[in-house]
Scaffold this motif. Structure first.
Motif, mmCIF file in Angstrom:
data_model
loop_
_atom_site.group_PDB
_atom_site.id
_atom_site.type_symbol
_atom_site.label_atom_id
_atom_site.label_comp_id
_atom_site.label_asym_id
_atom_site.label_seq_id
_atom_site.Cartn_x
_atom_site.Cartn_y
_atom_site.Cartn_z
ATOM 1 N N SER A 47 6.539 116.879 -61.021
ATOM 2 C CA SER A 47 6.343 116.016 -60.099
ATOM 3 C C SER A 47 5.750 117.119 -58.762
ATOM 4 C CB SER A 47 7.502 115.464 -59.556
ATOM 5 O OG SER A 47 8.676 116.466 -59.401
ATOM 6 N N ALA B 115 1.699 116.556 -58.997
ATOM 7 C CA ALA B 115 1.280 115.229 -59.304
ATOM 8 C C ALA B 115 2.179 114.310 -58.321
ATOM 9 C CB ALA B 115 1.453 114.763 -60.804
ATOM 10 N N GLY B 116 3.343 114.365 -58.148
ATOM 11 C CA GLY B 116 3.922 113.546 -57.398
ATOM 12 C C GLY B 116 3.440 113.501 -55.911
ATOM 13 N N GLU B 117 3.068 114.669 -55.431
ATOM 14 C CA GLU B 117 2.674 114.757 -53.799
ATOM 15 C C GLU B 117 1.167 114.081 -53.887
ATOM 16 O OE1 GLU B 117 3.251 118.476 -52.151
ATOM 17 O OE2 GLU B 117 5.372 118.278 -51.812
ATOM 18 N N ARG B 118 0.464 114.326 -54.895
ATOM 19 C CA ARG B 118 -0.965 113.735 -55.065
ATOM 20 C C ARG B 118 -0.870 112.043 -54.963
ATOM 21 N NH1 ARG B 118 -4.911 115.493 -59.487
ATOM 22 N NH2 ARG B 118 -6.266 114.657 -58.189
ATOM 23 N N GLY B 119 0.228 111.814 -55.999
ATOM 24 C CA GLY B 119 0.272 110.353 -56.031
ATOM 25 C C GLY B 119 0.732 109.608 -54.712
ATOM 26 N N ASN B 120 1.633 110.179 -53.760
ATOM 27 C CA ASN B 120 2.304 109.676 -52.965
ATOM 28 C C ASN B 120 1.561 109.999 -51.373
ATOM 29 O OD1 ASN B 120 3.183 111.929 -52.034
ATOM 30 N ND2 ASN B 120 5.232 111.881 -52.866
ATOM 31 N N SER C 211 -0.269 118.855 -64.228
ATOM 32 C CA SER C 211 0.328 117.952 -62.952
ATOM 33 C C SER C 211 -0.757 118.114 -62.016
ATOM 34 C CB SER C 211 1.627 118.732 -62.315
ATOM 35 O OG SER C 211 2.031 117.927 -61.181
ATOM 36 N N SER D 40 -3.494 115.370 -62.639
ATOM 37 C CA SER D 40 -2.841 113.940 -62.586
ATOM 38 C C SER D 40 -2.272 113.557 -61.240
ATOM 39 C CB SER D 40 -1.764 114.048 -63.968
ATOM 40 O OG SER D 40 -1.311 112.517 -63.873
ATOM 41 N N ARG D 41 -2.361 112.041 -61.168
ATOM 42 C CA ARG D 41 -1.640 111.702 -59.978
ATOM 43 C C ARG D 41 -0.363 111.152 -60.235
ATOM 44 N NH1 ARG D 41 -5.400 111.271 -55.773
ATOM 45 N NH2 ARG D 41 -7.593 111.432 -56.309
ATOM 46 N N ALA D 42 0.159 111.131 -61.489
ATOM 47 C CA ALA D 42 1.242 110.524 -61.854
ATOM 48 C C ALA D 42 2.180 111.658 -62.602
ATOM 49 C CB ALA D 42 1.336 109.389 -62.768
ATOM 50 N N ALA D 43 3.412 111.677 -62.359
ATOM 51 C CA ALA D 43 4.293 112.652 -62.910
ATOM 52 C C ALA D 43 4.544 112.479 -64.401
ATOM 53 C CB ALA D 43 5.519 112.876 -62.223
#
Length: 275
Positions: free
Chosen positions: A106, A109-114, A196, A199-202
């Motif tokens: 996360s 990827a977590g920060e890219r996704g949100n 990560s 990707s945009r999801a963890a």
């Protein structure tokens, strides 16, 4: 001469600015680990692994007697402190490493996704992305080392209380085994961070990290891989708890090289990624 001095001063200013940004990002990330679910999860996994491993090793004859019978249990030699460290390596390769992989997955990827990463890196260019990746990598590495140290110290303390005649040599081999495990874990986390960054999801990087850690133990059963690749670090750590003769340097050198390459790959991947 004045122009050259001014250019040199600007270069130093940019370098200092990047260093300040790196330091601040590492501080923010470590604070986030401590104040969110990640801190308690890592601490809990570290303590369960550290405290539980020597207890399981000490009670193994009784556990075998309860499941296989007294005769089968009697064929097992009495447990020693080396068994506690071998059990620690086994447990850390499952529970603690999985917790670390989830945290690492996360990180980017977590920060890219949100939407946090795009907002932070907007207009900063390649250098800003490089500093971001290096700060995330450093924070994840420090978190992993802290969790491993806490877990190893707990294992050493409980093993000293449960087993008689624990010597400094036993503790030294245990510390070396924990160090080798840490290097192997950092390689797995490096791969997780690389995925990560792509990707945009963890979920995907977490799955890759967990599969790599589990599949790697099976692949390490092949001798050449165990002797010359980072996959040999965990089996060697388990054997090193009993004897220094298990130490070979091939996995150590390739593990260090793999870690450097994975970090460099993560930098390149985020440079090319669309935020």
């Amino acid at each position: 001469m004045s122009d050259m001095s001014e250019m040199s001063g600007r270069a130093r200013g940019r370098g200092a600015g990047l260093l300040d940004a790196f330091t601040e990002l590492v501080r923010i990330e470590l604070t986030g680990v401590r104040r969110t679910w990640r801190g308690p999860v890592l601490l809990g996994a570290a303590l369960v692994t550290g405290v539980g491993s020597p207890v399981v090793a000490r009670l193994m004859p009784e556990l075998l007697a309860g499941t296989l019978g007294e005769v089968a249990a009697g064929a097992v030699p009495p447990p020693v402190v080396a068994d506690a460290w071998a059990q620690w390596v086994k447990n850390a390769s499952s529970l603690l490493l999985v917790a670390l992989v989830v945290v690492a997955a996360s990180a980017i990827a977590g920060e890219r996704g949100n939407g946090v990463a795009p907002a932070e890196l907007a207009g900063q260019g390649p250098r800003g992305r490089d500093v971001y990746v290096l700060a995330k990598t450093t924070a994840v590495g420090l978190s992993a080392l802290a969790a491993a140290v806490v877990s190893a110290l707990a294992c050493a303390a409980v093993a000293t209380a449960l087993f008689e005649g624990v010597t400094g040599a036993d503790l030294a081999r245990g510390a070396a085994a924990a160090g080798l495990w840490c290097l192997g874990a950092l390689v797995a986390l490096g791969l997780t961070l690389l995925v990560s960054a792509c990707s945009r999801a963890a979920v995907l990087p977490a799955a890759v990290g967990v599969v790599f850690s589990l599949l790697g133990q099976l692949l390490a059963l092949w001798g050449p891989l165990a002797r010359w690749s980072p996959l040999g670090l965990v089996p060697m750590a388990s054997s090193l708890a009993s004897s220094w003769d298990a130490l070979v340097w091939g996995p150590v050198w390739t593990g260090g090289a793999a870690l450097v390459l994975l970090v460099a790959g993560t930098v390149v991947a985020l440079r090319r990624a669309e935020l």
